[in-house]
Design a protein around this motif. Structure first.
Motif, PDB file in Angstrom:
ATOM      1  N   LEU A   5     -15.664  36.435 -19.686  1.00  0.00           N
ATOM      2  CA  LEU A   5     -16.111  35.540 -20.972  1.00  0.00           C
ATOM      3  C   LEU A   5     -15.879  33.969 -20.637  1.00  0.00           C
ATOM      4  O   LEU A   5     -17.058  33.378 -20.732  1.00  0.00           O
ATOM      5  CB  LEU A   5     -15.456  35.983 -22.154  1.00  0.00           C
ATOM      6  N   LYS A   6     -14.838  33.822 -20.136  1.00  0.00           N
ATOM      7  CA  LYS A   6     -14.488  32.613 -19.648  1.00  0.00           C
ATOM      8  C   LYS A   6     -15.599  31.796 -18.772  1.00  0.00           C
ATOM      9  O   LYS A   6     -16.098  30.588 -19.022  1.00  0.00           O
ATOM     10  CB  LYS A   6     -12.882  32.241 -19.152  1.00  0.00           C
ATOM     11  N   GLN A   7     -15.939  32.560 -17.844  1.00  0.00           N
ATOM     12  CA  GLN A   7     -16.830  32.122 -16.687  1.00  0.00           C
ATOM     13  C   GLN A   7     -18.471  31.821 -17.548  1.00  0.00           C
ATOM     14  O   GLN A   7     -18.974  31.015 -17.160  1.00  0.00           O
ATOM     15  CB  GLN A   7     -17.083  33.369 -15.700  1.00  0.00           C
ATOM     16  N   LEU A   8     -18.695  32.662 -18.286  1.00  0.00           N
ATOM     17  CA  LEU A   8     -19.812  32.612 -18.923  1.00  0.00           C
ATOM     18  C   LEU A   8     -19.907  31.562 -19.926  1.00  0.00           C
ATOM     19  O   LEU A   8     -20.893  30.673 -19.937  1.00  0.00           O
ATOM     20  CB  LEU A   8     -19.929  33.921 -19.855  1.00  0.00           C
ATOM     21  N   PHE A   9     -18.691  31.254 -20.483  1.00  0.00           N
ATOM     22  CA  PHE A   9     -18.672  30.017 -21.512  1.00  0.00           C
ATOM     23  C   PHE A   9     -18.758  28.751 -20.672  1.00  0.00           C
ATOM     24  O   PHE A   9     -19.388  27.865 -20.982  1.00  0.00           O
ATOM     25  CB  PHE A   9     -17.350  30.252 -22.175  1.00  0.00           C
ATOM     26  N   MET A  10     -18.086  28.909 -19.300  1.00  0.00           N
ATOM     27  CA  MET A  10     -18.011  27.347 -18.408  1.00  0.00           C
ATOM     28  C   MET A  10     -19.711  27.376 -17.932  1.00  0.00           C
ATOM     29  O   MET A  10     -20.162  26.195 -18.030  1.00  0.00           O
ATOM     30  CB  MET A  10     -17.259  27.603 -17.262  1.00  0.00           C
ATOM     31  N   LYS A  11     -20.300  28.486 -17.731  1.00  0.00           N
ATOM     32  CA  LYS A  11     -21.559  28.361 -17.075  1.00  0.00           C
ATOM     33  C   LYS A  11     -22.558  27.907 -18.237  1.00  0.00           C
ATOM     34  O   LYS A  11     -23.433  26.962 -17.994  1.00  0.00           O
ATOM     35  CB  LYS A  11     -22.008  29.664 -16.769  1.00  0.00           C
ATOM     36  N   ASN A  12     -22.347  28.237 -19.408  1.00  0.00           N
ATOM     37  CA  ASN A  12     -23.466  28.035 -20.451  1.00  0.00           C
ATOM     38  C   ASN A  12     -23.153  26.328 -21.048  1.00  0.00           C
ATOM     39  O   ASN A  12     -23.922  25.894 -21.750  1.00  0.00           O
ATOM     40  CB  ASN A  12     -23.193  28.909 -21.588  1.00  0.00           C
ATOM     41  N   HIS A  13     -21.859  25.977 -20.844  1.00  0.00           N
ATOM     42  CA  HIS A  13     -21.380  24.692 -21.644  1.00  0.00           C
ATOM     43  C   HIS A  13     -20.936  23.625 -20.645  1.00  0.00           C
ATOM     44  O   HIS A  13     -20.365  22.675 -21.067  1.00  0.00           O
ATOM     45  CB  HIS A  13     -20.430  24.996 -22.702  1.00  0.00           C
ATOM     46  N   ASN A  15     -22.378  21.521 -18.806  1.00  0.00           N
ATOM     47  CA  ASN A  15     -22.938  20.182 -18.792  1.00  0.00           C
ATOM     48  C   ASN A  15     -22.749  19.394 -19.936  1.00  0.00           C
ATOM     49  O   ASN A  15     -22.357  18.190 -20.083  1.00  0.00           O
ATOM     50  CB  ASN A  15     -24.588  20.271 -19.156  1.00  0.00           C
ATOM     51  N   THR A  16     -22.275  20.129 -21.036  1.00  0.00           N
ATOM     52  CA  THR A  16     -21.731  19.622 -22.336  1.00  0.00           C
ATOM     53  C   THR A  16     -20.552  19.142 -22.322  1.00  0.00           C
ATOM     54  O   THR A  16     -19.916  17.894 -22.324  1.00  0.00           O
ATOM     55  CB  THR A  16     -21.758  20.531 -23.553  1.00  0.00           C
ATOM     56  N   ILE A  17     -19.467  19.886 -21.582  1.00  0.00           N
ATOM     57  CA  ILE A  17     -18.219  19.516 -21.221  1.00  0.00           C
ATOM     58  C   ILE A  17     -18.243  18.292 -20.475  1.00  0.00           C
ATOM     59  O   ILE A  17     -17.508  17.415 -20.464  1.00  0.00           O
ATOM     60  CB  ILE A  17     -17.266  20.833 -20.573  1.00  0.00           C
ATOM     61  N   PHE A  18     -18.967  18.237 -19.309  1.00  0.00           N
ATOM     62  CA  PHE A  18     -19.148  17.204 -18.430  1.00  0.00           C
ATOM     63  C   PHE A  18     -19.397  15.996 -19.123  1.00  0.00           C
ATOM     64  O   PHE A  18     -18.750  14.705 -18.835  1.00  0.00           O
ATOM     65  CB  PHE A  18     -19.984  17.416 -17.402  1.00  0.00           C
ATOM     66  N   TYR A  19     -20.509  15.925 -20.090  1.00  0.00           N
ATOM     67  CA  TYR A  19     -20.937  14.908 -20.958  1.00  0.00           C
ATOM     68  C   TYR A  19     -19.915  14.414 -21.768  1.00  0.00           C
ATOM     69  O   TYR A  19     -19.787  13.157 -21.737  1.00  0.00           O
ATOM     70  CB  TYR A  19     -22.225  15.204 -21.644  1.00  0.00           C
ATOM     71  N   LEU A  20     -19.085  14.969 -22.478  1.00  0.00           N
ATOM     72  CA  LEU A  20     -18.039  14.772 -23.233  1.00  0.00           C
ATOM     73  C   LEU A  20     -17.004  14.155 -22.682  1.00  0.00           C
ATOM     74  O   LEU A  20     -16.175  13.178 -23.090  1.00  0.00           O
ATOM     75  CB  LEU A  20     -17.406  15.871 -23.962  1.00  0.00           C
ATOM     76  N   VAL A  21     -16.637  14.622 -21.358  1.00  0.00           N
ATOM     77  CA  VAL A  21     -15.518  14.039 -20.567  1.00  0.00           C
ATOM     78  C   VAL A  21     -15.823  12.691 -19.874  1.00  0.00           C
ATOM     79  O   VAL A  21     -15.089  11.699 -20.082  1.00  0.00           O
ATOM     80  CB  VAL A  21     -15.217  15.023 -19.528  1.00  0.00           C
TER      81      VAL A  21
END
Length: 767
Positions: A5-13, A15-21
């Motif tokens: 589930l953690k891998q799926l979350f990272m895969k789907n989000h 780009n969003t995480i990179f943008y926010l960081v």
């Protein structure tokens, strides 16, 4: 599972995480650096902004400063000028005058003669004195581009074919008014010449101002009058071309003399100018021709090739400005030597003319208007002098050209027509006058008088031609007059189309009405264009392109057609006039390009709003209350309806490919005339026609009942009667065309019947 589930979350989000960081981290870094930078201010003599007036007042002061910035002023001037110029151009086009007159009037209206006189504060705010140089330079760029187009529009081939008569008329139309202008200068020099200006330059400028002809305005009037394909039209276009070339060469010599001070010292400038012309004709022209031959066959010209031609234009204009014969002559010369390849000239005309004519030329008109101070003519004597100037200009140009034309063998009617057309001065006169004003040869008073003369002589061209035609009781010979006599007793259909696809649909419809009666019928396809959208140089090519798809379609249909093309200032009026005068039995038109096209805003701005597509107009009826005000037609269609005197069909085209299944709703007894068209379609096209009796008139009205019974007896397999107010979508899906009277159509639109959204193409008939 949790890891997955953690891998799926990272895969789907990710780009969003990179943008926010990235954005958050670097925003924090920027904030920290700015905070640290505050500490550096202590070591500088830094003055903090004072906000004694309050933040709102500071904002207002900032806005005021922005409004008075030179670029903001220039942009406000351009917007105002274009809107006013387009409005006045449209107004004068509607009264049958060239739009250039309206644009000149717009310049005078925005100048000190009207706006500056009645609203001096607003005029000063819009046209502050220190902003005028920017306006002048932009207008000069527009003139350079415009003269480049004028040079390209001159078809020098016509000079070779008709040079003998044309040169005699043209040169007579220059030398006679030139001599009269110099004679006029003798009488007004002492009172009106500027201080320090010798008689020679003053007299030469008065002479050239009297002898100029506006080739572009003349060419468009010839197109609008429909005489461009006649012998008279060919002669006058040739005369104007020769006149233009000769006048600009004389003007270059006059400018050289004025700048040099004396005739002898001007010989050096004239010598350099002749060397420049030789280089352009024998070096630059072959070079450009070679480029044209290499790239003329390609579909699209690449940017380096286009850059070569524009660079040639700029260098040529720069050279003539340095020599001392004005940059405009260099632009004109570059246009003349452009490769004689239609594709090349059309490309550059299209690229340059829109920018120069729509955007930059109005700036020149207004700049001229700012110099034109009608208030200076505040004495009856000055108006008498103005009247005398107009008289000399008309006598010299009008009578000079007419007498020369008569001498070379033209009849009196054609001679006077040539004289009236050659007397047109328009924009070219303003260019000459502005050059004279800039050189200090003309005073503000003389400049104003000459501008009035230019307006009067251009304005009188149309009425003069009408008067000549009235006196001699003849009309200009055009394609309509040259139609064969055997068409008199035929059933004649005129189709008027704007675009090719709509034209082909109209042709298919017309063909289905006469398919088996070709010996006793005739179809004429007509295309009218606004004269300021058609260039004299590519007129034949333009006409060929417009009719080629229709001619191809006529071959497929095996239907012979006659083509009719004309440039005009009022398309709607001309459609009605040609239809009425041609004694046609039926006029077929398509619905206007846009329901907004005929509105005041559309006319002024010169473009068509495409918010609603008229070819899908029926789909837009439901829920559009008030969209059409009191009529289901655009203004263009309404004008044609009101002016035509014969049966009229308005096609709402939904890709009409065939006319095999037709239905005709009968709402009122007066719809009986539609039965005639049902008979034509059945007999000629073997169409199946369904008569939809909405209100029971077919069984109760004698005329309708007799007409239907007659068709039912002759063609029982091709006609049926349906007595039903509810039309099913399955029925509509099988139909190719609905034919309805204009009165029933209005009632149907007002009712907002639900089945309107599903109808096929519609032919709305006016009896």
């Amino acid at each position: 599972m949790q890891k997955l589930l953690k891998q799926l979350f990272m895969k789907n989000h990710k780009n969003t995480i990179f943008y926010l960081v990235v954005t958050g981290g670097f925003s924090a870094l920027i904030y920290w650096i700015l905070g640290m930078g505050k500490g550096l201010e202590a070591h500088k003599n830094f003055l903090r902004p004072v906000t004694e007036n309050g933040h709102w007042n500071d904002f207002v002061d900032s806005m005021s400063l922005n409004l008075h910035h030179p670029l903001a002023i220039l942009l406000a001037q351009i917007v105002t000028i274009i809107l006013v110029a387009r409005f006045f151009g449209w107004v004068f086009r509607k009264i049958g005058q060239p739009s250039v007159i309206g644009e000149i009037i717009a310049g005078i209206v925005l100048g000190p003669s009207l706006l500056g006189f009645y609203f001096p504060e607003f005029s000063l705010a819009l046209f502050p004195k220190d902003s005028l140089p920017n306006l002048q330079f932009l207008s000069q760029i527009g003139l350079i581009l415009f003269m480049f187009v004028i040079g390209m529009e001159l078809d020098l081939k016509v000079l070779k074919n008709r040079a003998k008569d044309a040169i005699v008329i043209s040169h007579a139309s220059i030398v006679i008014p030139f001599a009269l202008g110099i004679g006029l200068a003798y009488f007004v020099y002492f009172r009106f010449a500027p201080e320090g200006i010798a008689f020679l330059p003053f007299a030469l400028f008065m002479g050239i101002a009297m002898s100029i002809t506006a080739f572009p305005v003349l060419a468009r009037i010839v197109q609008e009058r429909g005489i461009h394909k006649t012998k008279l039209g060919a002669v006058v276009i040739t005369c104007a071309a020769a006149d233009d070339i000769t006048a600009w060469c004389i003007l270059a010599a006059v400018i050289a003399i004025v700048k040099a001070g004396t005739f002898v010292s001007s010989l050096y400038i004239i010598g350099m100018a002749m060397a420049y012309v030789i280089v352009m004709l024998f070096v630059v022209k072959p070079f450009l021709k070679k480029i044209g031959e290499l790239y003329g066959t390609k579909d699209n010209l690449n940017k380096p090739v286009v850059a070569i031609f524009f660079l040639t234009l700029i260098i040529s204009s720069y050279t003539t400005e340095i020599i001392g014969i004005h940059a405009l002559f260099g632009a004109f010369m570059t246009g003349v030597i452009m490769p004689d390849i239609t594709k090349f000239r059309n490309l550059f005309i299209e690229k340059v003319e829109d920018v120069s004519v729509i955007l930059l030329l109005p700036l020149f008109f207004v700049f001229t208007g700012l110099r034109t101070q009608i208030g200076l003519l505040n004495d009856p004597y000055l108006w008498k002098v103005t009247g005398f100037i107009i008289l000399v200009a008309v006598v010299g140009k009008f009578l000079g050209s007419a007498l020369a034309a008569k001498f070379v063998g033209q009849n009196w009617r054609d001679s006077l027509t040539i004289g009236a057309l050659m007397n047109t001065r328009g924009l070219m006169e303003l260019i000459v006058l502005n050059i004279g004003f800039e050189l200090g040869v003309l005073t503000a008073e003389v400049f104003t008088m000459m501008v009035i003369m230019a307006l009067v002589t251009t304005f009188m061209t149309g009425p003069s031609l009408n008067l000549i035609n009235y006196i001699f009781k003849t009309k200009d010979v055009n394609l309509l007059d040259e139609m064969p006599d055997d068409n008199v007793d035929k059933y004649k259909i005129l189709i008027s189309f704007g675009n090719n696809e709509k034209g082909k649909s109209l042709l298919r419809l017309a063909n289905s009405l006469v398919k088996k009666q070709k010996e006793t019928s005739a179809i004429t396809a007509m295309h009218l264009s606004l004269s300021d959208e058609v260039h004299p140089y590519n007129l034949e090519e333009y006409e060929k392109d417009r009719f080629l798809p229709l001619l191809d379609e006529s071959k497929v249909l095996k239907q012979e057609i006659t083509t009719l093309f004309q440039a005009t200032v009022d398309i709607e009026t001309n459609i009605a006039e040609i239809a009425n005068n041609g004694e046609y039995d039926l006029l077929l038109i398509g619905l206007g390009k846009s329901i907004f096209e005929g509105t005041l805003l559309g006319k002024v701005l010169g473009f068509t709003t495409r918010i609603i597509n008229p070819d899908r107009l029926i789909d837009k009826f439901t829920g559009k209350e008030g969209l059409f005000e009191n009529s289901p037609f655009d203004e263009r269609t309404r004008q044609i309806i009101s002016k035509t005197k014969m049966p009229l069909g308005i096609l709402v085209d939904k890709e009409l490919l065939q006319v095999n299944h037709v239905f005709i709703p009968i709402f009122i007894a007066e719809d009986a005339f539609l039965m005639d068209y049902a008979q034509k379609l059945i007999y000629n096209n073997n169409s199946f026609v369904t008569i939809l009796d909405v209100n029971g008139h077919v069984n109760t009205n004698f005329v309708l009942k007799s007409a239907f019974s007659s068709l039912e007896q002759k063609y029982p397999k091709n006609i049926s009667l349906v007595i039903d107010k509810i039309i099913k979508k399955e029925f509509l899906a099988k139909q190719d065309l609905m034919i309805i009277s204009i009165e029933s159509w209005k009632a149907l639109v007002d009712s907002r019947s639900i089945w309107l959204s599903r109808v096929p193409s519609v032919l709305i008939m006016k009896h």
